[in-house]
Structure formats: C-alpha cells, structure tokens
Motif scaffolding. Sequence first.
Motif, PDB file in Angstrom:
ATOM      1  N   HIS A  21       9.680 -34.346 128.862  1.00 33.19           N
ATOM      2  CA  HIS A  21       8.841 -33.076 127.879  1.00 33.19           C
ATOM      3  C   HIS A  21      10.141 -32.593 126.733  1.00 33.19           C
TER       4      HIS A  21
ATOM      5  N   GLY B  70       7.922 -31.832 122.393  1.00 33.05           N
ATOM      6  CA  GLY B  70       6.175 -31.893 122.734  1.00 33.05           C
ATOM      7  C   GLY B  70       6.469 -32.700 123.801  1.00 33.05           C
TER       8      GLY B  70
ATOM      9  N   ASP C  46       1.154 -35.710 123.291  1.00 36.45           N
ATOM     10  CA  ASP C  46       1.349 -34.515 122.978  1.00 36.45           C
ATOM     11  C   ASP C  46       2.604 -33.887 121.902  1.00 36.45           C
TER      12      ASP C  46
ATOM     13  N   GLN D 110       5.432 -33.195 118.203  1.00 38.63           N
ATOM     14  CA  GLN D 110       4.857 -32.790 116.832  1.00 38.63           C
ATOM     15  C   GLN D 110       6.384 -33.172 116.420  1.00 38.63           C
TER      16      GLN D 110
END
Length: 398
Positions: free
Chosen positions: A355, A372, A383, A385
């Motif tokens: 993360h 993300g 996920d 960006q």
Amino acid sequence: PALPVEAEGSLDVAGEVKGDAQDVSATARAQSDGLRIQSEEYGFKVELELDRETIRISEAEVLAESGTMFVEGRVPIGSAGQDWALLARLEAFDLAEFTGDMGIEIPVGGVLEVRGKPGSPVWLAAFQAPFIDGERSSPVGALSLKASGQGKDARLEELKVELGDGSLSASGHIQLETGDISGQVAGSGIRLEDLTPLANELEGLGGTATLEAGIQGSLSSPEIELSLGLTGLSTAGSPIPDFSLSLESKGDRAEFTGSFREPFLNGSCVLEGSFPLRFEVDVASLPIPELLAGFRETSSVKVVTAAGQVRLDLSLLDPATLKYEAELEAVAGVQGGRNWQVPPFSVKGDLEAVHVNALRLIAGEDKIEIDGRLPLGADGEVDLQVKGAMDLGLLDAV
C-alpha cells in the motif's frame, strides 16, 4: 517393502538362537559385497554374539568408495551387563556425501572409544579431516574435533575449522541431568570468498569475517552473546563500509543491533510462543550511496540524501505473517545532471500487497504521484492511482 531410501543388491544373513526365555543367547552374521544405497555402493560384514546382558561385536566393517568404518567390542544391555568396551574407527570417510555439492571433499578419520560401567560409561572421540578442493585435488583447510564425556556429562574440548587464512574454534560443556551449559566460539580471518555456498549466491562479494560468541546458564534459559564483524567488504570491486552485528539473549528475549559507520538496525525477538520478531531500520544511518553502487542492478541510482524509518514484524514459526511499514521523510538524488526528490511518503504491506501513500517523484517541472494498492500475487486486484508526467529515462534510473 517400501524403504525410506533407495537400496538394491544382495545381503547374506545367518544366525542361531539357543536357550530358553530365562537364558537365551544368539549369534548372527551378515555380509554383502555389493549393496547400493542411494548412489553409493557398500560392502560390509558383521559378526556378533548376544545374550540377555551383553552384545559382543567380534567384527563389523563397512567398506565404501567414500571411506571405511570398523567397529569391535562389547555393549552392555541394561544395567546388569558387562562393562562397555567399544571401539569404532573411521578411515577417510567422505562427508561430501552428506554436505551436498560444495565442490569440497571432506575425508574424515578418527576414533570413538567407550569404556566403563553400564550406567555411566566414559567415552572419548577424536576426529580430523582435510578440506580438499575437488577440482584441484589440493587441501584448502582442515577440521579437527576432540570430545569426551561420562554419563550425562559431555565436554567439547576443541572443535577447530581452518579454511584458507581463517579459523573457527569452539569449546563447551553440557550437563544433561542439571541442564547446565557453557560454551565459546571464536573465529578470525575468515574470507567470505572461501565460504563456497555464500560465494555462489553472492558472486563478487569480498571481505573478512570475525566472530565471538558465548553461551552459559541452562538449556531452558541460556544467556547468549554474539558479535560478528565484516571488514574490507566489497562487491564487484566497489567498497562497502565495514559492518558489525551484536546480539544478546537473556531469559525470554533476544535483542540485536547492526551497524555500518553507525547503528542503523535494532531488533528484538520474544523467545516463546510463535517467536515474534521485529526489525527497525534508521534509513539516515545507512551508507546508501555505497550500497547502491556495489550492485549492478542499482549502480545507476544516485541517492544524495535519505531519511526515515522502516519496521518489519513477523513470526519465526510462521514467516507468512510478515508485515512491514516505512515512513520516509525525504529522499533526493541526481541523475543525468538533473536533481530529483521524493517528499515524505509512507508504504506498508504484507506478502499479499503493498500500500503506497502519497508517493511523489519530482524532477524540475516533471512530477508523478502514486497512491493505492499493488498486489504481489498474480491473482490480486490492482487499485493504484498514478498522476502526472515524467521522463521515462529518469524513472528507469530511479
């Protein structure tokens, strides 16, 4: 029947049993001139007699390409048997069969002698072996061991390993009845290039290791101190600052510290349960420019400054519990005449995903932002960006 090892060949066995349940005796003979176990061919011969109190080995020998073993003497059965009088002898028995493909032959020779009362025999062991380079057939080191004991008391008088210009020695004592234990290990002048498995994994790594360690206390709660030093370090010809590691263990906790020019690593491990382990790294104390320059994959990355903290937690009994977190305050460098910087950001994750929070790479007017989740497995969901624009040449370097 199915055996845990592969074996083939012939085995001749003969014997005789006399007497009754109160006074039984037996003789046995076994011989094979070509029994193949795993990839090694053995010849052996055994002749023995036994009764309710004693086993008498009149002759036992094992002949193999890797060496020879002889055993003779008397072994008591229980406390009522005759005294121990056992002698075992090894002649050029090559341990390379058991140590794997290291490219070194280790032909061991020596004796083990056991004598004394059935309940408390005295034993003595002395073994020695050269380390022989398999390609050049020349000695590159040696091993020697002397040990003794009586009953539940055992003493390692000396274990010495010589490899190139370096040496490692150990001695110690253990009392199994009380659990008392003590021991010392010392090593000096050990060249990393001479440690074949390590050298194969880290090609081009050079340096010299020294080691001091001690243990005392009890088996259930030993106290351990260890100090490891690596000097003259280099990889692919690029120098790396000297490294040291110290460890101290008391009771149910072990703590350790790692240093280059100054301490950069602190850690601890709880010595019970799942053995939880924590590492904490001070990024500013790392010699990052020298470390990056020492490896081909990172040698083009020029980091001028870096600061922050990195933490790792895991269970030694279950490494899959690994979790990590990094909070970097500032990272800056130069590439191709252009200055670049990364303002403060954080990263955390486990073995499943990373993360990233507020990672921004800035080089003049170019800027790219990343936020993300990035999965580490093939089935994970991305996920992430990404915003901005950046010279790809700078991205490759950084």
